[in-house]
Design an enzyme around this catalytic site. Structure first.
Site, PDB file in Angstrom:
ATOM      1  N   LYS A  42       0.860  -1.343  -0.039  1.00  0.00           N
ATOM      2  CA  LYS A  42       0.071  -0.041  -0.132  1.00  0.00           C
ATOM      3  C   LYS A  42       0.774   1.269   0.096  1.00  0.00           C
ATOM      4  O   LYS A  42       2.149   1.223   0.347  1.00  0.00           O
ATOM      5  CB  LYS A  42      -0.994   0.111   1.225  1.00  0.00           C
ATOM      6  N   ARG A  51     -10.866  -0.323  14.210  1.00  0.00           N
ATOM      7  CA  ARG A  51     -10.596   0.399  12.974  1.00  0.00           C
ATOM      8  C   ARG A  51     -11.365  -0.310  11.709  1.00  0.00           C
ATOM      9  O   ARG A  51     -12.250   0.350  11.641  1.00  0.00           O
ATOM     10  CB  ARG A  51      -8.914   0.408  12.650  1.00  0.00           C
ATOM     11  N   TYR A  82      13.945  29.688   8.971  1.00  0.00           N
ATOM     12  CA  TYR A  82      12.780  30.302   9.195  1.00  0.00           C
ATOM     13  C   TYR A  82      12.643  30.608  10.905  1.00  0.00           C
ATOM     14  O   TYR A  82      12.892  29.680  11.688  1.00  0.00           O
ATOM     15  CB  TYR A  82      11.480  29.494   8.618  1.00  0.00           C
ATOM     16  N   MET A 107      11.168  23.731   3.083  1.00  0.00           N
ATOM     17  CA  MET A 107      10.556  23.067   1.857  1.00  0.00           C
ATOM     18  C   MET A 107      11.536  22.098   1.333  1.00  0.00           C
ATOM     19  O   MET A 107      11.416  20.835   0.771  1.00  0.00           O
ATOM     20  CB  MET A 107       9.565  23.822   1.162  1.00  0.00           C
TER      21      MET A 107
END
Ligand SMILES: *Cc1c(COP(=O)(O)O)cnc(C)c1O
Length: 372
Positions: A46, A145, A267, A315
């Site tokens: 997955k 779940r 930052y 980023m």
């Protein structure tokens, strides 16, 4: 700063290099197969095989004898189906999506049925197609779940019509705490699993994930479903880590500078140099899976020397302190390791305060990828 060292991947303009060692992946699969024998081992692919490329990973594992593949979403199964031979089964963990029944049956994709309502829709699809359709039934043994309850298991067993024309290949459940070998919850779930297995005599069980595969027989059933262990992650917290690393990640230096004491870095100026420091900006950021939680915590490595991340991860770049290296050792284009010989996947996960699963699935798609 003028000397530019360049390699194939850097010439492509990619910010980083990701290698997936398919032979290590295959050895990890073999290791699991021999551990869980006589149970069989499926592969959980997955989320694009945990970010490593579902097609490449699945094909490699098929070559190694794997014939059972689990994805989470129906769309993932549709993409993977034409890649694998007919004799490979593809199961969809998140269940039978409304509207997908006919298509799912036609494509030969096998749903994991998680509710009585899904069972009913699959039965209707089978009746419509005039043949038996394969499925897995999932039961909840203590995770709340996905899957049906013990009561629903009893209801299904009591009324044969409910499963008419459904070829139940396995009944399955998922462990919530298998990464912690001593957790009492594991034993409780195994007991629930046995209870449900007794309700469906003759139908094989699929139980353990990576952790469960290594916890002993009662956590396996007839088929285990490892994911992270295939990709080199630590399956449980037991002393030995039995898997081989599969992933290697490198970035390159895009700028270096020397800053005097008192200089703010990154930052929000969360880091202030206490003395003169030499810094380098590396080409990878949180868009490439260098999680922001590694800000002023994690590191890159250059020739065995740890280069601590200073300030916030951006980023597309991350600033590291390179003062421990000889001056001039790092140049524009120097390759620095994020995951590799000196810093493991588990090291990174620990520094980031998360798990290896999240590190891998955050890798992103900007890397130059090499399958070895
Ligand atoms: C993701 C998943 C797995 C694989 O788990 P790992 O811990 O990565 O081995 C197995 N079974 C189910 C139901 C899952 O959702």
């Amino acid at each position: 700063m003028d000397m530019v060292s360049s390699t194939e991947w850097q010439k492509t303009g990619a910010p980083g290099y990701l290698s997936v060692d398919l032979s290590a992946l295959k050895r990890n699969y073999r290791r699991i197969v021999s551990t869980v024998s006589p149970a069989r081992a499926a592969a959980v692919v997955k989320a694009d095989a945990y970010g490593l490329g579902a097609e490449k990973v699945s094909s490699a594992l098929y070559q190694e004898g794997c014939r059972d593949f689990f994805v989470a979403q129906y769309g993932e199964a549709v993409t993977l189906r034409p890649v694998l031979s007919k004799d490979a089964a593809i199961y969809v963990l998140n269940g039978l999506q409304p509207g997908s029944e006919t298509d799912c049956a036609l494509r030969g994709i096998i749903p994991v049925l998680n509710s009585l309502e899904q069972v009913a829709r699959w039965r209707a699809a089978a009746t419509l197609s005039g043949r038996k359709l394969p499925a897995l039934l999932q039961f909840d043994t203590g995770m709340s779940r996905l899957g049906m309850s013990v009561e629903e298991a009893e209801a299904l067993a009591a009324n044969a019509q409910l499963l008419e024309n459904i070829d139940v290949r396995y009944i399955m459940s998922h462990l919530a705490c298998a990464d912690e070998a001593d957790d009492v919850h594991n034993g409780l779930q195994a007991e629930q699993m046995r209870l449900i297995a007794d309700i469906f005599p003759g139908i094989p069980v699929s139980f353990g994930n990576s952790g469960g595969s290594f916890l002993g027989e009662k956590f396996r059933g007839a088929m285990v479903r490892p994911g992270i262990a295939l990709y080199g992650g630590r399956p449980t917290d037991m002393l030995e880590h039995p898997m081989e690393p599969v992933v290697r990640i490198e970035g390159s230096v895009v700028q270096t500078r020397t800053v005097p004491a008192g200089t703010a870095v990154g930052y929000s100026a969360t880091y202030i140099a206490q003395e003169e420091r030499r810094l380098a900006a590396v080409s990878l950021g949180y868009a490439d899976g260098i999680l922001r939680s590694l800000s002023s915590k994690g590191a890159f490595v250059y020739q065995g020397v740890r280069l601590p991340i200073v300030g916030r991860v951006s980023m597309d770049s991350t600033i590291v302190d390179v003062s421990d290296l000889p001056e001039g050792a790092l140049k524009l284009g120097s390759r620095v390791e994020f995951i590799g010989d000196h810093q493991t996947l588990e090291d990174v996960a620990e520094q980031a305060g998360t798990i290896s699963w999240e590190i891998l699935t955050s890798i992103g798609n900007r890397y130059y990828r090499q399958y070895i």
